[in-house]
Design a protein around this motif. Structure first.
Motif, mmCIF file in Angstrom:
data_model
loop_
_atom_site.group_PDB
_atom_site.id
_atom_site.type_symbol
_atom_site.label_atom_id
_atom_site.label_comp_id
_atom_site.label_asym_id
_atom_site.label_seq_id
_atom_site.Cartn_x
_atom_site.Cartn_y
_atom_site.Cartn_z
ATOM 1 N N SER A 109 7.799 3.381 -15.263
ATOM 2 C CA SER A 109 6.541 3.776 -16.353
ATOM 3 C C SER A 109 5.479 2.928 -15.346
ATOM 4 C CB SER A 109 6.813 2.813 -17.388
ATOM 5 O OG SER A 109 6.740 0.802 -16.853
ATOM 6 N N ALA A 110 4.328 3.121 -15.101
ATOM 7 C CA ALA A 110 3.399 1.812 -14.123
ATOM 8 C C ALA A 110 2.944 0.965 -14.730
ATOM 9 C CB ALA A 110 1.573 3.128 -14.461
ATOM 10 N N THR A 111 2.313 0.178 -14.439
ATOM 11 C CA THR A 111 2.676 -1.482 -14.741
ATOM 12 C C THR A 111 0.404 -1.824 -14.335
ATOM 13 O OG1 THR A 111 3.189 -2.411 -12.210
ATOM 14 C CG2 THR A 111 4.782 -2.847 -14.093
ATOM 15 N N THR A 112 -0.400 -2.733 -14.917
ATOM 16 C CA THR A 112 -1.357 -2.752 -14.814
ATOM 17 C C THR A 112 -1.399 -4.269 -14.187
ATOM 18 O OG1 THR A 112 -1.059 -2.151 -17.277
ATOM 19 C CG2 THR A 112 -3.275 -2.941 -16.635
ATOM 20 N N GLY A 113 -1.725 -3.540 -12.479
ATOM 21 C CA GLY A 113 -1.881 -5.103 -11.605
ATOM 22 C C GLY A 113 -3.667 -5.116 -11.324
ATOM 23 N N ASN A 114 -4.113 -5.936 -10.600
ATOM 24 C CA ASN A 114 -5.026 -6.481 -8.967
ATOM 25 C C ASN A 114 -4.571 -6.151 -8.214
ATOM 26 O OD1 ASN A 114 -7.151 -5.414 -8.337
ATOM 27 N ND2 ASN A 114 -8.438 -6.566 -10.090
ATOM 28 N N TYR A 115 -4.797 -6.272 -6.810
ATOM 29 C CA TYR A 115 -4.604 -6.704 -6.178
ATOM 30 C C TYR A 115 -6.039 -6.625 -5.351
ATOM 31 C CZ TYR A 115 0.262 -5.140 -7.600
ATOM 32 O OH TYR A 115 1.216 -4.654 -8.323
ATOM 33 N N LYS A 116 -6.183 -8.021 -4.640
ATOM 34 C CA LYS A 116 -7.504 -7.766 -4.469
ATOM 35 C C LYS A 116 -7.679 -8.661 -2.374
ATOM 36 C CE LYS A 116 -9.076 -9.431 -8.554
ATOM 37 N NZ LYS A 116 -9.477 -10.636 -9.142
ATOM 38 N N LEU A 117 -8.090 -7.909 -1.814
ATOM 39 C CA LEU A 117 -8.974 -8.834 0.115
ATOM 40 C C LEU A 117 -9.600 -9.909 -0.494
ATOM 41 C CD1 LEU A 117 -8.185 -8.337 2.422
ATOM 42 C CD2 LEU A 117 -10.066 -6.677 2.849
ATOM 43 N N VAL A 118 -9.711 -10.610 0.223
ATOM 44 C CA VAL A 118 -10.604 -11.576 0.044
ATOM 45 C C VAL A 118 -10.384 -12.242 0.997
ATOM 46 C CG1 VAL A 118 -9.731 -12.249 -2.528
ATOM 47 C CG2 VAL A 118 -8.243 -13.404 -0.875
ATOM 48 N N ALA A 119 -11.762 -12.749 1.335
ATOM 49 C CA ALA A 119 -11.781 -13.492 2.518
ATOM 50 C C ALA A 119 -11.772 -14.850 2.419
ATOM 51 C CB ALA A 119 -12.505 -13.133 2.855
ATOM 52 N N GLY A 120 -11.929 -16.057 3.418
ATOM 53 C CA GLY A 120 -11.246 -17.287 3.212
ATOM 54 C C GLY A 120 -12.812 -17.501 2.821
ATOM 55 N N LYS A 121 -13.261 -18.896 2.495
ATOM 56 C CA LYS A 121 -14.098 -19.859 2.095
ATOM 57 C C LYS A 121 -15.260 -19.890 3.872
ATOM 58 C CE LYS A 121 -12.509 -24.441 1.348
ATOM 59 N NZ LYS A 121 -12.670 -25.477 0.722
ATOM 60 N N GLY A 122 -14.204 -20.840 4.679
ATOM 61 C CA GLY A 122 -14.845 -20.751 5.743
ATOM 62 C C GLY A 122 -15.575 -18.966 6.697
ATOM 63 N N GLU A 123 -15.092 -18.593 6.446
ATOM 64 C CA GLU A 123 -15.680 -17.226 7.049
ATOM 65 C C GLU A 123 -17.034 -16.943 6.240
ATOM 66 O OE1 GLU A 123 -13.731 -15.898 9.625
ATOM 67 O OE2 GLU A 123 -12.254 -17.880 9.570
ATOM 68 N N ALA A 124 -17.449 -16.083 8.214
ATOM 69 C CA ALA A 124 -18.484 -15.639 7.508
ATOM 70 C C ALA A 124 -18.609 -13.597 7.295
ATOM 71 C CB ALA A 124 -19.807 -15.156 8.912
ATOM 72 N N VAL A 125 -18.078 -13.875 6.693
ATOM 73 C CA VAL A 125 -17.732 -12.150 5.500
ATOM 74 C C VAL A 125 -18.484 -11.901 4.667
ATOM 75 C CG1 VAL A 125 -15.602 -10.381 4.623
ATOM 76 C CG2 VAL A 125 -14.950 -12.488 6.767
ATOM 77 N N THR A 126 -19.026 -11.059 4.616
ATOM 78 C CA THR A 126 -20.191 -10.689 3.126
ATOM 79 C C THR A 126 -20.099 -8.983 3.003
ATOM 80 O OG1 THR A 126 -22.028 -10.261 4.663
ATOM 81 C CG2 THR A 126 -21.890 -12.212 4.171
ATOM 82 N N ALA A 127 -19.056 -8.459 4.251
ATOM 83 C CA ALA A 127 -18.710 -6.784 3.530
ATOM 84 C C ALA A 127 -17.332 -6.848 4.388
ATOM 85 C CB ALA A 127 -19.897 -6.063 4.160
ATOM 86 N N LEU A 128 -16.908 -5.113 3.751
ATOM 87 C CA LEU A 128 -15.755 -4.745 4.451
ATOM 88 C C LEU A 128 -15.570 -5.507 6.344
ATOM 89 C CD1 LEU A 128 -12.875 -4.543 4.731
ATOM 90 C CD2 LEU A 128 -13.936 -2.031 3.991
ATOM 91 N N GLN A 129 -16.725 -4.935 6.761
ATOM 92 C CA GLN A 129 -17.113 -4.484 8.573
ATOM 93 C C GLN A 129 -16.737 -5.802 8.769
ATOM 94 O OE1 GLN A 129 -16.854 -1.349 10.067
ATOM 95 N NE2 GLN A 129 -16.647 -0.383 8.202
#
Length: 315
Positions: A109-129
């Protein structure tokens, strides 16, 4: 003498009737006594199983289920391949690797999960690039790396544009992110939610991309020897899905956090997916994973959907 023979025949007849009787959930007495051992990961996919156990749904369906928790996919897969598990919450990649290695498992069967790419709070990351050239913690050749690469590809980054740091254990990955030792990490919920609550920034997720490579695996041995138990497990699982859909969150959240071993601080921010009753995985999700594995030359052949999936328990 004749009277004694009649009595003995009556006893034998009664024993035969007892042996042919069915146990709870439709299994025979002997089959209902077999235990299913299922591996869980520290993510929201495990919650329906915990609810089914703690609310007595497995018992109602006449099946004994032992739940075992793992912190890394490597440990889970080792337990499955060594015969210590009948089945596990897993992913399409693990199934393909198992097939490639000659180990007989199947997606049920399939399951129902979610996987997230998250940037650290000290990082100047506003977009994937902004993650180009930066350290991103993953577990190698797993659903985590697949989701990370898919996020990158759809966002215009090549697979090697991010510097992948291999951290197999999920809690260790979160700790490194929180301590600023890495720029970003790909995590399952609820630990991804905890990271965001602690100041990390969500970059993208499998849910946003509309991909779902998470599945339930069982050994072929279990699907044959414990077919009735697996069917009963899925009936109990579906009862848990119904429970989660109608019950107020406050009535089960403390139980879930305790039994799943989630950090207590996620209580107020834990985001549960919209769980669905047990069903076969979507062919496109399976085929996309196989294409990714072939592109990276991680498997020897391109497995078809039919070679990897057995949907007889969820039809």
């Amino acid at each position: 003498m004749r009277k004694l023979v009649v009595i003995m025949l009556s006893i034998v007849f009664m024993l035969a009737l007892t042996g042919c009787g069915t146990g709870p959930g439709g299994g025979t007495g002997e089959q209902a006594g077999q235990t299913l051992t299922v591996g869980l990961m520290p993510d929201v996919d495990s919650i329906p199983f915990i609810i089914a156990q703690e609310k007595g749904f497995f018992k109602e369906e006449g099946v004994n289920v032992t739940l075992k928790s793992f912190k890394s996919a490597v440990d889970r897969d080792s337990a499955l391949q060594s015969g210590n598990l009948d089945g596990a919450i897993s992913d399409v990649l693990a199934e393909a690797f198992a097939k490639d290695g000659g180990f007989d498992t199947v997606i049920t069967s399939a399951t129902t999960g979610n996987y997230k790419l998250v940037a650290g709070k000290g990082e100047a990351v506003t977009a994937l690039q902004d993650l180009k050239g930066k350290d991103v913690a993953i577990s190698k050749n797993t659903i985590i790396e697949y989701v990370t690469d898919t996020i990158g590809t759809k966002g215009g980054l090549a697979a090697d544009d991010m510097n992948k740091v291999i951290v197999p254990q999920i809690p260790a990955r979160l700790e490194m992110l929180q301590n600023g030792k890495i720029a970003a990490a790909t995590l399952p919920d609820p630990l991804a939610t905890l990271a965001v609550k602690s100041g990390a920034r969500l970059v993208s997720s499998s849910e946003q991309l509309g991909i779902n490579p998470g599945v339930m695996l069982f050994t072929n041995k279990a699907t044959e020897a414990k077919a009735k138990e697996i069917a009963a497990m899925y009936r109990a699982y579906n009862k848990a899905i119904e429970y989660l859909a109608k019950e107020p969150r406050d009535s089960y959240i403390d139980l879930v956090i305790e039994k799943a071993g989630f950090p207590a601080v996620v209580k107020d921010s834990l985001e549960l997916p919209q769980y669905k009753k047990a069903a076969a995985p979507v062919p496109a999700d399976v085929e996309a994973v196989i294409a990714w594995l072939q592109q990276k030359q991680l498997i020897q052949k391109g497995y078809s959907y039919e070679e990897l999936v057995n949907d007889r328990f969820v039809r």
